[in-house]
Design a protein around this motif. Structure first.
Motif, PDB file in Angstrom:
ATOM      1  N   THR A 170       0.854  -1.188   0.000  1.00  0.00           N
ATOM      2  CA  THR A 170       0.000   0.000   0.000  1.00  0.00           C
ATOM      3  C   THR A 170       0.889   1.238   0.000  1.00  0.00           C
ATOM      4  OG1 THR A 170      -0.109  -0.034   2.432  1.00  0.00           O
ATOM      5  CG2 THR A 170      -1.875  -1.160   1.223  1.00  0.00           C
ATOM      6  N   THR A 171       0.296   2.360  -0.315  1.00  0.00           N
ATOM      7  CA  THR A 171       1.021   3.624  -0.328  1.00  0.00           C
ATOM      8  C   THR A 171       0.350   4.601   0.615  1.00  0.00           C
ATOM      9  OG1 THR A 171      -0.261   4.397  -2.230  1.00  0.00           O
ATOM     10  CG2 THR A 171       1.828   3.291  -2.695  1.00  0.00           C
ATOM     11  N   THR A 172       1.179   5.366   1.312  1.00  0.00           N
ATOM     12  CA  THR A 172       0.705   6.426   2.196  1.00  0.00           C
ATOM     13  C   THR A 172       1.544   7.656   1.920  1.00  0.00           C
ATOM     14  OG1 THR A 172       0.113   4.797   3.881  1.00  0.00           O
ATOM     15  CG2 THR A 172       0.246   7.112   4.575  1.00  0.00           C
ATOM     16  N   GLY A 173       0.946   8.630   1.259  1.00  0.00           N
ATOM     17  CA  GLY A 173       1.725   9.796   0.869  1.00  0.00           C
ATOM     18  C   GLY A 173       2.778   9.402  -0.147  1.00  0.00           C
ATOM     19  N   GLY A 174       4.045   9.620   0.201  1.00  0.00           N
ATOM     20  CA  GLY A 174       5.133   9.264  -0.704  1.00  0.00           C
ATOM     21  C   GLY A 174       5.825   7.978  -0.338  1.00  0.00           C
ATOM     22  N   SER A 175       5.339   7.236   0.663  1.00  0.00           N
ATOM     23  CA  SER A 175       5.992   5.996   1.084  1.00  0.00           C
ATOM     24  C   SER A 175       5.213   4.792   0.600  1.00  0.00           C
ATOM     25  CB  SER A 175       6.125   5.943   2.616  1.00  0.00           C
ATOM     26  OG  SER A 175       4.845   5.880   3.219  1.00  0.00           O
TER      27      SER A 175
END
Length: 303
Positions: A170-175
């Motif tokens: 999964t992605t959260t913001g840029g991570s």
């Protein structure tokens, strides 16, 4: 009388000056040097690039990328490289990349990631489990960083199946976050990327559930459930130590003493105390009766 020159000296100097200035104005200007052009041009800003740049594709069929050379040039992946070679998974990767239609994404753990495992973790694995562990870090498709935003979970890897080897990204913001059910980590950098191969750096080894899931402790067997030895149907039932001895049964008075001779009792396997006591009382009564009769007979006989 001397002759005067036709052109005076001041006039001659002015004429020479004007002629020289006109010639200089008509000559071509000096071209600026290449160094002057470089000094005046602004410095270009380099975009964020992977640790190892992909070579330019000069031919329609370029050579496939060499994964071990890329990891070695990036530095910090010697343990991962050694495992790929020892398990011969690197041969599978090279064979896969030889076909330009096959894409691959590698989640490469660093040396620090392997150092973070419990001591002896890799030594307890069989060779087949090591192969499955490495293939769990391989995704059989090219995934750019932007692709992780829309990727379907669980992500299919080159391990056995997604049920025993689930991998969620999964992605959260840029991570970009990765979870296996045991390990949670993120992609910490891009090592290499072209249109066929992408290699990303992860700071933890991705441990699959099929190999590293904690086993539930088995319940200890209770004494009641322990199997007892089979008893022979002919063997007598053992008596407990606390059982009371059998009660002595006295013979009834109205029983007649049918015989004055002693009765021989054959030996038996077990001793019955009640029967023995009854027979002893009967023998005693018979002996006393015989003695009384004999005494009376002798007493009444004349001497």
């Amino acid at each position: 009388m001397t002759k005067q020159p036709l052109i005076s000296l001041p006039f001659l100097l002015v004429f020479l000056y004007l002629s020289t200035s006109k010639a200089l104005a008509q000559s071509p200007a000096h071209a600026p040097s290449h160094q002057d052009h470089q000094a005046q041009a602004p410095a270009a800003q380099a975009p964020d690039q992977p640790l190892v740049r992909a070579p330019p594709r000069k031919s329609p069929h370029p050579a496939p990328p060499n994964v071990t050379d890329i990891l070695d040039k990036a530095g910090g992946f010697s343990t991962f490289i050694r495992l790929l070679k020892n398990t011969q998974v690197i041969n599978q990767i090279e064979s896969q990349l030889n076909n330009s239609n096959n894409d691959l994404t590698i989640l490469a753990p660093t040396n620090d990631a392997f150092s973070g495992l419990k001591p002896g973790t890799l030594n307890t694995l069989t060779n087949e489990e090591k192969v499955q562990l490495l293939q769990f870090h391989l995704i059989p498709s090219f995934e750019s960083v932007s692709n992780f935003q829309t990727i379907s979970n669980p992500v299919r890897t080159q391990a056995s199946n997604t049920h025993d080897y689930p991998l969620n990204i999964t992605t959260t913001g840029g991570s970009v976050n990765i979870t296996t059910g045991i390990v949670n980590t993120t992609i910490s950098g891009t090592v290499y990327s072209d249109n066929q191969l992408a290699i990303y750096r992860v700071d933890k080894v991705l441990l699959p559930l099929a190999i590293f899931a904690p086993n539930a402790p088995s319940p200890s067997p209770s004494p009641a459930s322990s199997p007892s030895p089979l008893k022979s149907p002919s063997s007598p039932k053992p008596r407990s130590a606390s059982a009371s001895p059998p009660a002595v049964v006295k013979p009834k008075k109205e029983q007649p003493a049918a015989s004055t001779t002693s009765v021989n009792i054959p030996p038996v396997a077990s001793l019955d105390l009640s029967g023995g006591v009854g027979i002893a009382v009967i023998d005693m009564a018979s002996s006393v009766g015989v003695a009384v009769v004999a005494g009376v007979f002798l007493w009444g006989r004349p001497i």
